[in-house]
Write a protein that holds these residues in place. Structure first.
Motif, PDB file in Angstrom:
ATOM      1  N   TYR A  37     -19.491  23.887  -1.347  1.00 43.84           N
ATOM      2  CA  TYR A  37     -20.651  23.692  -2.219  1.00 43.84           C
ATOM      3  C   TYR A  37     -21.955  24.052  -1.511  1.00 43.84           C
ATOM      4  O   TYR A  37     -22.771  24.795  -2.034  1.00 43.84           O
ATOM      5  CB  TYR A  37     -20.683  22.258  -2.726  1.00 43.84           C
ATOM      6  CG  TYR A  37     -21.984  21.919  -3.374  1.00 43.84           C
ATOM      7  CD1 TYR A  37     -22.305  22.442  -4.610  1.00 43.84           C
ATOM      8  CD2 TYR A  37     -22.912  21.119  -2.730  1.00 43.84           C
ATOM      9  CE1 TYR A  37     -23.526  22.173  -5.196  1.00 43.84           C
ATOM     10  CE2 TYR A  37     -24.127  20.848  -3.304  1.00 43.84           C
ATOM     11  CZ  TYR A  37     -24.427  21.377  -4.543  1.00 43.84           C
ATOM     12  OH  TYR A  37     -25.634  21.118  -5.104  1.00 43.84           O
ATOM     13  N   THR A  38     -22.155  23.532  -0.308  1.00 48.33           N
ATOM     14  CA  THR A  38     -23.428  23.746   0.374  1.00 48.33           C
ATOM     15  C   THR A  38     -23.602  25.190   0.818  1.00 48.33           C
ATOM     16  O   THR A  38     -24.722  25.689   0.842  1.00 48.33           O
ATOM     17  CB  THR A  38     -23.606  22.808   1.584  1.00 48.33           C
ATOM     18  OG1 THR A  38     -22.517  22.968   2.461  1.00 48.33           O
ATOM     19  CG2 THR A  38     -23.721  21.378   1.139  1.00 48.33           C
ATOM     20  N   THR A  39     -22.522  25.882   1.155  1.00 43.12           N
ATOM     21  CA  THR A  39     -22.661  27.267   1.590  1.00 43.12           C
ATOM     22  C   THR A  39     -22.775  28.231   0.421  1.00 43.12           C
ATOM     23  O   THR A  39     -23.369  29.289   0.550  1.00 43.12           O
ATOM     24  CB  THR A  39     -21.489  27.701   2.483  1.00 43.12           C
ATOM     25  OG1 THR A  39     -20.270  27.521   1.779  1.00 43.12           O
ATOM     26  CG2 THR A  39     -21.476  26.923   3.768  1.00 43.12           C
ATOM     27  N   CYS A  40     -22.232  27.871  -0.720  1.00 45.47           N
ATOM     28  CA  CYS A  40     -22.212  28.803  -1.851  1.00 45.47           C
ATOM     29  C   CYS A  40     -23.168  28.439  -2.968  1.00 45.47           C
ATOM     30  O   CYS A  40     -23.625  29.314  -3.692  1.00 45.47           O
ATOM     31  CB  CYS A  40     -20.810  28.873  -2.443  1.00 45.47           C
ATOM     32  SG  CYS A  40     -19.585  29.474  -1.289  1.00 45.47           S
ATOM     33  N   VAL A  41     -23.448  27.178  -3.154  1.00 43.95           N
ATOM     34  CA  VAL A  41     -24.115  26.753  -4.373  1.00 43.95           C
ATOM     35  C   VAL A  41     -25.489  26.145  -4.146  1.00 43.95           C
ATOM     36  O   VAL A  41     -26.306  26.147  -5.039  1.00 43.95           O
ATOM     37  CB  VAL A  41     -23.208  25.763  -5.145  1.00 43.95           C
ATOM     38  CG1 VAL A  41     -23.861  25.289  -6.424  1.00 43.95           C
ATOM     39  CG2 VAL A  41     -21.868  26.408  -5.448  1.00 43.95           C
ATOM     40  N   GLN A  42     -25.760  25.609  -2.976  1.00 42.04           N
ATOM     41  CA  GLN A  42     -27.021  24.903  -2.762  1.00 42.04           C
ATOM     42  C   GLN A  42     -28.189  25.837  -3.052  1.00 42.04           C
ATOM     43  O   GLN A  42     -28.316  26.902  -2.480  1.00 42.04           O
ATOM     44  CB  GLN A  42     -27.103  24.377  -1.339  1.00 42.04           C
ATOM     45  CG  GLN A  42     -28.239  23.437  -1.130  1.00 42.04           C
ATOM     46  CD  GLN A  42     -28.213  22.832   0.243  1.00 42.04           C
ATOM     47  OE1 GLN A  42     -27.536  23.305   1.124  1.00 42.04           O
ATOM     48  NE2 GLN A  42     -28.973  21.785   0.423  1.00 42.04           N
TER      49      GLN A  42
END
Length: 79
Positions: A37-42
């Motif tokens: 989530y943090t690498t792709c969506v943040q």
């Protein structure tokens, strides 16, 4: 240049990644989901992107009742 076009594109990609996390939510551990989530969506601070961010954190933590700020704190993300 219309700014809403790139934002919509980013939102669409983020939404697709969140949907993938939803499908895998019972197969991978929270740490892996949070990393994905943090690498792709943040994303940035616009309201539309924040709502996607909240949706993603709800999927990661399988939380329906927590506030957006509680989810951010749980993920140790800046408010």
């Amino acid at each position: 240049m219309n700014l809403s076009e790139p934002v919509n594109s980013v939102c669409k990609k983020a939404s697709q990644r969140i949907a993938l996390l939803m499908r895998l939510r019972n197969l991978i551990v929270i740490k892996a989901k949070l990393y994905n989530y943090t690498t792709c969506v943040q994303l940035s601070d616009s309201r539309k992107l924040k709502r996607l961010q909240e949706r993603g954190l709800r999927v990661v933590y399988n939380e329906k009742e927590a506030s957006y700020f509680q989810l951010l704190e749980k993920a140790k993300m800046p408010i």
